[in-house]
Scaffold this motif. Sequence first.
Motif, PDB file in Angstrom:
ATOM      1  N   THR A 147       0.873  -1.173   0.000  1.00 12.28           N
ATOM      2  CA  THR A 147       0.000   0.000   0.000  1.00 12.28           C
ATOM      3  C   THR A 147       0.913   1.227   0.000  1.00 12.28           C
ATOM      4  OG1 THR A 147      -1.658  -1.164   1.264  1.00 12.28           O
ATOM      5  CG2 THR A 147      -1.752   1.244   1.320  1.00 12.28           C
ATOM      6  N   LYS A 149       1.711   5.264   0.130  1.00 13.59           N
ATOM      7  CA  LYS A 149       1.198   6.538   0.656  1.00 13.59           C
ATOM      8  C   LYS A 149       2.295   7.585   0.627  1.00 13.59           C
ATOM      9  CE  LYS A 149      -2.930   5.226   1.762  1.00 13.59           C
ATOM     10  NZ  LYS A 149      -4.068   5.809   1.035  1.00 13.59           N
ATOM     11  N   GLU A 170      -2.027  10.583  -1.604  1.00 23.94           N
ATOM     12  CA  GLU A 170      -1.515   9.827  -2.756  1.00 23.94           C
ATOM     13  C   GLU A 170      -0.322  10.564  -3.345  1.00 23.94           C
ATOM     14  OE1 GLU A 170      -2.859   6.872  -3.785  1.00 23.94           O
ATOM     15  OE2 GLU A 170      -4.017   7.134  -1.928  1.00 23.94           O
TER      16      GLU A 170
END
Length: 901
Positions: A147, A149, A170
């Motif tokens: 993931t 970020k 993002e």
Amino acid sequence: MSNGGRSISVLNVAEKPSVAKSVATILSRNQGMRVREGRSRYNKIFEFNYSIRGQPCRMLVTSVTGHVMELDFDDRYRKWYSCDPAALFEAPVRKIVPQDKLDIKRTLEEESRRCQWLVLWLDCDREGENIAFEVIDICTAVNQRLTIKRARFSALIEREIHESVQNLVEPNQWFAHAVDARQEIDLRIGASFTRFQTMLLRDAFVIDSVGDDRNLVLSYGPCQFPTLGFVVERYWEVQSHEPEEFWAINCNHRSEEGLATFNWMRGHLFDYTCAVIIYEMCIQEPSATVTKVRQQEKYKYPPHPLNTIELEKRASRYFRMSSEHTMKVAEELYQAGFISYPRTETDSFSARTNLQAIVQEQLEHPVWGSYAQQLLDPGSGLWRNPSNGGHDDKAHPPIHPTKFSPGENNWSQDHHKLYELVVRHFLACVSQPAVGAETTVEIDIAGEQFAASGRVIIAKNYLDVYRFESWGGSVIPTYLPGQQFVPTTLTLDSGVTRPPPLLSEADLLSCMDKAGIGTDATMHDHIKKLLDRFYVTKDQNTRFSPTNLGEALVMGYDDMGYKLWKPNLRSMMEFDMKAVSEGSKSKTEVLQTCLQQMKACFIDARLNKEKLFEAMSVFFDRSNRSVREDQHGTGEVVRLCQLCNQSNMVLKQSRDGNFMVSCLGYPLCRNVVWLPGSVSEAAITSSVCNSCTPRPIHMIQFKFRRSEIPPNYNVDHLGCIGGCDDILRQLTEICGTGSRMPARGRGSTQSQSTAQTISRQQMCTNCRQTGHSLGDCPSVVSAASHSRTRRRSTHDGEASVPCSTCGASCTVRTANTANNRGRKFYSCQAQGCNFFVWADSLDSGTGGGGRRDSNGVSSRGRGRGSRGSTFVSVTGEPVTGRCFACGDPSHFANACPNRNA
DNA sequence: GCAAGGTC
């Protein structure tokens, strides 16, 4: 976000080790933090537990060191001779991790394999965003389930960092795309033009000024070339400056209280007659009346907080340190913890910075400690919150001291100087401005206004600690409105306009900054590159001049009509990059249009490569191989060579299309007559000139290119090269020739043959044509208005008379100013010497020791009516005017022997 | 062997 309370592993990556450490220290609150080595010795890994929005995390914080990848061509295109350079505009490119970054890549791979999240802490600018995507590429290649970020932060302070990790966003693809486009454009343009101009010129000329020229690289880059352009442009400005004489009335008044110097409020006049008329009016009615007395409090403000460019500029100005060296020393001071991060655009402190604490650290310093003490004493009133310079890169604070040092044992002089500058600059920033009392007195003499001013410094404040700046002040006597007095002196003084100085390193940095060339972290690199490539030199006063090589390259592209050496190209690219980063243009679109344009430009430049040859030929000899290849055909005989009296001179056309008549005795005799550049055809006729000797000298039938000659000249012309032909001479003057002149003074000329030396002595030393001497040279007599012609004649200038100021040589030139149009003068070519003298003043002198005396008053006096005895000063002494520079009444400033002192 | 941009 919670996964049932189980802890996840989060890989955090910062742009540099120092940021990783700060982020880790802040987030861990310095508790339970473990440090371990990564594969790369600089990039440690910090580990601790943390909770992001309730999710327990095992945090791993590490770093890269800037970009991990670089863009390059596919292997097939890497070798210089592997392809046509034009193909580099489409050749496939790819990002690779260079050798020295492989261990960082490996750390990222190893750590990301066992993490669930990747949090990017790269600097929050476009480059940082692009590096973030490099990190993403490396990590997702080994762990596709990550993931991803982005942490957004504007300063490495607790609140920001905690807030940012709780509000992850993002990554911004647009920002990264803008950098991708920039990289690709830079690579393609840089590589294609560099290969093209290196391969074209390196072997064709003897570039003797650089030592071994076989490995020379004539690089082109979208930052280095505009930087070179700034240097060349200023150099041309200096070279083409024509001194213009001006006149000013000055008034002094001495009283018991002291001396007041009153300046004419008109400044100065270029019209001598007008100045004399006004001066006569003043002399006839010399009483002065005080019309205005103004007293004002004035402030001199401390500088803004320090950013990189300002640090480089000030270190250059105050210590004459090069920007490159400054950054090296600053980096070392930063690494050792004494100053903050040295690569920053920011010149204002955030409101949250504890400025007092930074001052507090300096209290014990033996020199400025007491000043720091005063700053912290509220009673002193010395404190002032720093001004805001208006720049903020949102990543780093202004450069400031981070650790006290009285000086370390391993510091060089330059470390001491730079640390002192950073500390004193910081202390100055938080200080009150200097205060002065200024008095301005205006007087009226016969309707003319004059003004004098004086200043008394009331409080030095920041100037007490910022020893690099001063604020001059002088005291003037007291005057009252309406008061009348008779001036002690009232003189009409002459002066001459001076060219602007060559660019200093600080000036160059300002030019780059203004035009957006380079970044704060790279500007010094571009300057160094110009020096390394032998494009420019720097003198002791940090002032830059182009070398022959640098000037020739700029001249070549300039003659093509291309502004490749101007900053516009970079500015346009920068504009497009901004559009990409804002999403209003796509990366593909920008790449396509920009590269298409640049490729067209490249193809065109290649078609016009003769312009580069011509420009290089102004300064450098063709290498032997090229010269012989270049001149085809043996040619037909025009005349017997009047230099060697042994061989015939023949008509030839060089490969680049220019015609010449040269001696077949080459290389023993190098006599050559270059014909106008506008000749398209030339053929020898059987006619023989009736006036030129020794006969026969065959006439040549010329055809000129219509577009290259003035309308009042015929395209067809039957001409003679023996010296009788005015039309040929005029067209040579107007159009220039295709001549290739040997390098002037700077390089070595010791290898020249005797024959060449002899033939040179018989040529005109100004234009290098035979058939006339310097005194009759057509390009000296006319005021050349075409800029390139003028530039050339400057370079062509041979030693004519020794400079009486510095002993170097002067070249003869022609003034083009209103008052002196067509008048010849000699000006010194030595760097930093501004000596000049009118040629007619030398002609009228008796020669030898009498020359210098005849430069000034007497010769000009004869020309324009006697000036010497007309004026009488108010004190009764005759006034003949005096030198503006040294005050000596025996000459005017343009003839001042001390004018450069 | 070429660019400019990060940073050590």
